[in-house]
Design an enzyme around this catalytic site. Sequence first.
Site, PDB file in Angstrom:
ATOM      1  N   CYS A   1       6.804   6.395  -6.983  1.00  0.00           N
ATOM      2  CA  CYS A   1       8.219   6.292  -6.608  1.00  0.00           C
ATOM      3  C   CYS A   1       8.425   5.112  -5.655  1.00  0.00           C
ATOM      4  O   CYS A   1       9.332   4.291  -5.837  1.00  0.00           O
ATOM      5  CB  CYS A   1       8.673   7.611  -5.975  1.00  0.00           C
ATOM      6  SG  CYS A   1      10.440   7.698  -5.675  1.00  0.00           S
ATOM      7  N   CYS A   2       7.539   4.983  -4.640  1.00  0.00           N
ATOM      8  CA  CYS A   2       7.648   3.860  -3.703  1.00  0.00           C
ATOM      9  C   CYS A   2       7.402   2.532  -4.422  1.00  0.00           C
ATOM     10  O   CYS A   2       8.022   1.519  -4.085  1.00  0.00           O
ATOM     11  CB  CYS A   2       6.640   4.012  -2.564  1.00  0.00           C
ATOM     12  SG  CYS A   2       7.182   5.101  -1.237  1.00  0.00           S
TER      13      CYS A   2
ATOM     14  N   CYS B   1      13.666   7.136   3.290  1.00  0.00           N
ATOM     15  CA  CYS B   1      14.492   7.814   2.279  1.00  0.00           C
ATOM     16  C   CYS B   1      14.707   9.283   2.654  1.00  0.00           C
ATOM     17  O   CYS B   1      13.822   9.920   3.237  1.00  0.00           O
ATOM     18  CB  CYS B   1      13.799   7.759   0.925  1.00  0.00           C
ATOM     19  SG  CYS B   1      13.607   6.100   0.278  1.00  0.00           S
TER      20      CYS B   1
ATOM     21  N   CYS C   1      12.036  12.057   1.808  1.00  0.00           N
ATOM     22  CA  CYS C   1      10.685  11.914   2.383  1.00  0.00           C
ATOM     23  C   CYS C   1      10.683  11.738   3.890  1.00  0.00           C
ATOM     24  O   CYS C   1       9.670  11.345   4.470  1.00  0.00           O
ATOM     25  CB  CYS C   1       9.983  10.714   1.747  1.00  0.00           C
ATOM     26  SG  CYS C   1       9.914  10.801  -0.040  1.00  0.00           S
TER      27      CYS C   1
ATOM     28  N   CYS D   1       4.629   3.033   2.674  1.00  0.00           N
ATOM     29  CA  CYS D   1       5.223   2.954   1.342  1.00  0.00           C
ATOM     30  C   CYS D   1       4.582   1.855   0.505  1.00  0.00           C
ATOM     31  O   CYS D   1       4.853   1.732  -0.689  1.00  0.00           O
ATOM     32  CB  CYS D   1       6.726   2.766   1.423  1.00  0.00           C
ATOM     33  SG  CYS D   1       7.275   1.709   2.732  1.00  0.00           S
TER      34      CYS D   1
HETATM   35 FE1  SF4 Z   1      10.641   7.466  -3.331  1.00  0.00          FE
HETATM   36 FE2  SF4 Z   1      10.221   8.745  -1.020  1.00  0.00          FE
HETATM   37 FE3  SF4 Z   1       9.153   6.321  -1.448  1.00  0.00          FE
HETATM   38 FE4  SF4 Z   1      11.779   6.621  -1.078  1.00  0.00          FE
HETATM   39  S1  SF4 Z   1      10.121   7.024   0.427  1.00  0.00           S
HETATM   40  S2  SF4 Z   1      10.831   5.358  -2.595  1.00  0.00           S
HETATM   41  S3  SF4 Z   1      12.179   8.578  -2.160  1.00  0.00           S
HETATM   42  S4  SF4 Z   1       8.661   8.252  -2.533  1.00  0.00           S
END
Ligand code: SF4
Length: 236
Positions: free
Chosen positions: A123-124, A206, A209, A232
């Site tokens: 996701c990151c 985010c 998280c 991240c």
């Molecule tokens: Fe995705 Fe969480 Fe990374 Fe944001 S902090 S990009 S929601 S995994």
Amino acid sequence: MRHTALKDEFGEQIAKLQPAIENWSPQQVLTWAFDSFGGDVAISSAFGASGMALIDMAARLRGADFRLFTIDTAFLFPETYHLMQRIEQKYGIAIERVYAAQSPPEQEREYGGALWSRDPDLCCKLRKVEPLRRKLSELAAWITSIRRDQTENRSSARKIEWDLKFGLVKVNPIACWSDLDVNGYIKDHDVPVNPLLDQGYLSIGCMPCTFPVEDGADARSGRWSGTDKTECGLHL
Ligand code: SF4
């Protein structure tokens, strides 16, 4: 190719300056970056306390004549979006917003819902690292507010260094600062901050998280809480 030329041009200069740079103030480091790279350097910020101190410092040195960008994952807190508006009004700058290739619904269609809970690294990568890579490819240098005391990964950050991962100069003017320095600067200069800081969100990313932390806990322990993830991927 462009990055090879950049490294040839600045790699040696940075190495020579390195011992002196360690004694430079954040303002001196910023001034070196702005003088060296002009419109090809930009501050990267997620608008935490350290980032806000740095933005204020840049504004005091340059007025509205500096670039500021943020990776907008589309999952930020409403308070963060509101702070971005305040920054634009107070400092008279336009924040460059960098987005992921896919919108959240598109990502969900391809990878399923709540990817952050199943594979936060992916996701990151999709929402932060790849957009950052795209943005940095148009720059010669980037300025961050990372500090050595934040995570083990960041403990060896130099104030000015060659960024091996992204292939450009990386400038970390407040690498040697502590929470005390940041908070002192913010208080002395009346810098706007994210109101979530007062609710225990000491490091703000985010929404899915980021969690508040107990008094006295490590500021970044509220990020990806319950996992061993601490970064991240932007500063590894
Ligand atoms: Fe995705 Fe969480 Fe990374 Fe944001 S902090 S990009 S929601 S995994």
